[in-house]
Design a protein around this motif. Structure first.
Motif, PDB file in Angstrom:
ATOM      1  N   VAL A   1     -50.054 -36.266 -22.041  1.00  0.00           N
ATOM      2  CA  VAL A   1     -49.609 -34.987 -21.481  1.00  0.00           C
ATOM      3  C   VAL A   1     -50.670 -34.489 -20.502  1.00  0.00           C
ATOM      4  CG1 VAL A   1     -49.000 -32.596 -21.985  1.00  0.00           C
ATOM      5  CG2 VAL A   1     -48.301 -34.422 -23.554  1.00  0.00           C
ATOM      6  N   ASN A   2     -50.252 -34.140 -19.292  1.00  0.00           N
ATOM      7  CA  ASN A   2     -51.249 -33.672 -18.323  1.00  0.00           C
ATOM      8  C   ASN A   2     -50.879 -32.378 -17.614  1.00  0.00           C
ATOM      9  OD1 ASN A   2     -49.304 -34.644 -16.491  1.00  0.00           O
ATOM     10  ND2 ASN A   2     -50.362 -36.617 -16.302  1.00  0.00           N
ATOM     11  N   HIS A   3     -49.734 -31.783 -17.944  1.00  0.00           N
ATOM     12  CA  HIS A   3     -49.368 -30.489 -17.373  1.00  0.00           C
ATOM     13  C   HIS A   3     -49.365 -29.435 -18.483  1.00  0.00           C
ATOM     14  CE1 HIS A   3     -48.395 -31.972 -13.399  1.00  0.00           C
ATOM     15  NE2 HIS A   3     -47.624 -32.903 -13.918  1.00  0.00           N
ATOM     16  N   PHE A   4     -50.273 -28.489 -18.367  1.00  0.00           N
ATOM     17  CA  PHE A   4     -50.428 -27.457 -19.390  1.00  0.00           C
ATOM     18  C   PHE A   4     -50.311 -26.063 -18.773  1.00  0.00           C
ATOM     19  CE2 PHE A   4     -52.551 -31.091 -21.203  1.00  0.00           C
ATOM     20  CZ  PHE A   4     -52.366 -30.987 -22.574  1.00  0.00           C
ATOM     21  N   HIS A   5     -49.703 -25.169 -19.526  1.00  0.00           N
ATOM     22  CA  HIS A   5     -49.710 -23.743 -19.221  1.00  0.00           C
ATOM     23  C   HIS A   5     -50.294 -23.052 -20.454  1.00  0.00           C
ATOM     24  CE1 HIS A   5     -46.730 -24.533 -15.979  1.00  0.00           C
ATOM     25  NE2 HIS A   5     -46.255 -25.393 -16.860  1.00  0.00           N
ATOM     26  N   ILE A   6     -51.206 -22.125 -20.245  1.00  0.00           N
ATOM     27  CA  ILE A   6     -51.776 -21.389 -21.366  1.00  0.00           C
ATOM     28  C   ILE A   6     -51.431 -19.914 -21.192  1.00  0.00           C
ATOM     29  CG2 ILE A   6     -53.845 -20.819 -22.665  1.00  0.00           C
ATOM     30  CD1 ILE A   6     -55.171 -23.318 -21.562  1.00  0.00           C
ATOM     31  N   ALA A   7     -50.717 -19.349 -22.167  1.00  0.00           N
ATOM     32  CA  ALA A   7     -50.377 -17.931 -22.140  1.00  0.00           C
ATOM     33  C   ALA A   7     -51.560 -17.138 -22.692  1.00  0.00           C
ATOM     34  CB  ALA A   7     -49.125 -17.666 -22.980  1.00  0.00           C
ATOM     35  N   VAL A   8     -52.087 -16.220 -21.884  1.00  0.00           N
ATOM     36  CA  VAL A   8     -53.292 -15.482 -22.273  1.00  0.00           C
ATOM     37  C   VAL A   8     -53.054 -13.976 -22.167  1.00  0.00           C
ATOM     38  CG1 VAL A   8     -54.894 -17.329 -21.657  1.00  0.00           C
ATOM     39  CG2 VAL A   8     -54.232 -15.644 -19.930  1.00  0.00           C
ATOM     40  N   ASN A   9     -53.785 -13.251 -22.996  1.00  0.00           N
ATOM     41  CA  ASN A   9     -53.789 -11.791 -22.934  1.00  0.00           C
ATOM     42  C   ASN A   9     -55.144 -11.301 -23.448  1.00  0.00           C
ATOM     43  OD1 ASN A   9     -53.362  -9.061 -22.974  1.00  0.00           O
ATOM     44  ND2 ASN A   9     -51.476  -9.113 -24.156  1.00  0.00           N
ATOM     45  N   TYR A  10     -55.291 -11.156 -24.751  1.00  0.00           N
ATOM     46  CA  TYR A  10     -56.522 -10.631 -25.343  1.00  0.00           C
ATOM     47  C   TYR A  10     -57.722 -11.528 -25.021  1.00  0.00           C
ATOM     48  CZ  TYR A  10     -59.818  -9.200 -28.990  1.00  0.00           C
ATOM     49  OH  TYR A  10     -60.934  -8.776 -29.677  1.00  0.00           O
ATOM     50  N   LEU A  11     -58.710 -10.965 -24.304  1.00  0.00           N
ATOM     51  CA  LEU A  11     -59.917 -11.690 -23.909  1.00  0.00           C
ATOM     52  C   LEU A  11     -59.599 -13.020 -23.219  1.00  0.00           C
ATOM     53  CD1 LEU A  11     -62.135 -11.062 -27.096  1.00  0.00           C
ATOM     54  CD2 LEU A  11     -62.163  -9.807 -24.929  1.00  0.00           C
ATOM     55  N   GLY A  12     -58.480 -13.006 -22.489  1.00  0.00           N
ATOM     56  CA  GLY A  12     -58.019 -14.225 -21.841  1.00  0.00           C
ATOM     57  C   GLY A  12     -58.984 -14.783 -20.814  1.00  0.00           C
ATOM     58  N   HIS A  13     -59.840 -13.932 -20.244  1.00  0.00           N
ATOM     59  CA  HIS A  13     -60.788 -14.408 -19.241  1.00  0.00           C
ATOM     60  C   HIS A  13     -61.746 -15.451 -19.823  1.00  0.00           C
ATOM     61  CE1 HIS A  13     -62.901 -11.113 -21.312  1.00  0.00           C
ATOM     62  NE2 HIS A  13     -64.009 -11.727 -20.965  1.00  0.00           N
TER      63      HIS A  13
END
Length: 248
Positions: A57-69
């Motif tokens: 697998v080489n395509h990733f999406h990461i859903a971020v919010n809390y301290l996502g930086h």
């Protein structure tokens, strides 16, 4: 230095849900997002990414919010791992799957959504093959869960006792937080709205979509409480992941 062993490539892309606050793990998550807590020598989220990478697998999406930086700073665009990573940035909590509405296009016709706070050695190749074989709209990974009742169960009918069962055990299949589904199912996720995976699945069922389960017996742990985090750090010492040593 070791390298990542890749034996096949799965025709899907992954969304890792990493926006939660992890309040049950306080104070560990006061200044660190739960997916970035260390299990052994690397974050929970990195274990999951590396395990998926081992299946090509080489395509990733990461859903971020809390301290996502912190997550973005650590993983960046994924190029150092020879993968592509983009971020679904929630400006407010969108539940366990609502963030997928923030992505307008996906590369593949099949999407794997995974909670980022689980530790598992599941064979994604087998899960994907099962999904393709069944040609279902959504496949949900499930794990066995046993409930032991420490009391005698009394069965009655109109107050008449029919039998007594001494300290029975019941087994259930519980949601393991991993799903593969057809891209066309995304239309059932409302735009920028708080929406849980359970809402998504209920909507698919209401639309008479084919939703099936995939029971598996590999190691699985939902790292939700301090005792789970302790278990994960003990388990990582002996777990048999597909990746070997450290990554390039």
């Amino acid at each position: 230095m070791g390298s990542l062993k890749i034996k096949e490539t799965l025709d899907l892309e992954v969304v890792l849900m990493a926006g939660g606050k992890g309040t049950r793990l306080l104070p560990l998550t006061k200044d660190t997002p739960k997916p970035m807590l260390l299990i052994g020598d690397k974050p929970i989220l990195e274990h999951n990414i590396d395990h998926l990478r081992s299946f090509g697998v080489n395509h990733f999406h990461i859903a971020v919010n809390y301290l996502g930086h912190q997550i973005e700073h650590y993983f960046r665009d994924g190029s150092h791992k020879k993968i592509d990573i983009s971020y679904l940035k929630e400006t407010r909590p969108l539940g366990t799957i609502g963030a997928l509405s923030l992505e307008s296009s996906f590369y593949h016709d099949h999407i794997l959504v995974m909670n980022s706070d689980i530790l598992t050695t599941i064979d994604f190749k087998k899960m994907y093959a099962y999904y393709i074989e069944k040609d279902c709209d959504l496949l949900m990974a499930t794990v066995p869960f046993k409930v032991d009742v420490p009391y005698s169960i009394v069965e009655t009918k109109q107050h008449k006792v029919s039998q007594i069962i001494e300290e029975p055990s019941f087994s259930y299949n519980v949601n393991a937080g991993m799903y593969i589904f057809k891209k066309e199912c995304l239309k059932h996720i409302p735009q920028n709205t708080f929406f849980h995976t359970t809402d998504f699945i209920k909507e698919l069922l209401n639309q008479d979509k084919d939703v099936q389960d995939y029971p598996f017996n590999a190691y699985w742990l939902d790292i939700g409480k301090p005792e789970d985090y302790k278990k994960a750090n003990e388990a990582i010492k002996t777990l048999n992941f597909r990746q070997i040593n450290t990554l390039p």
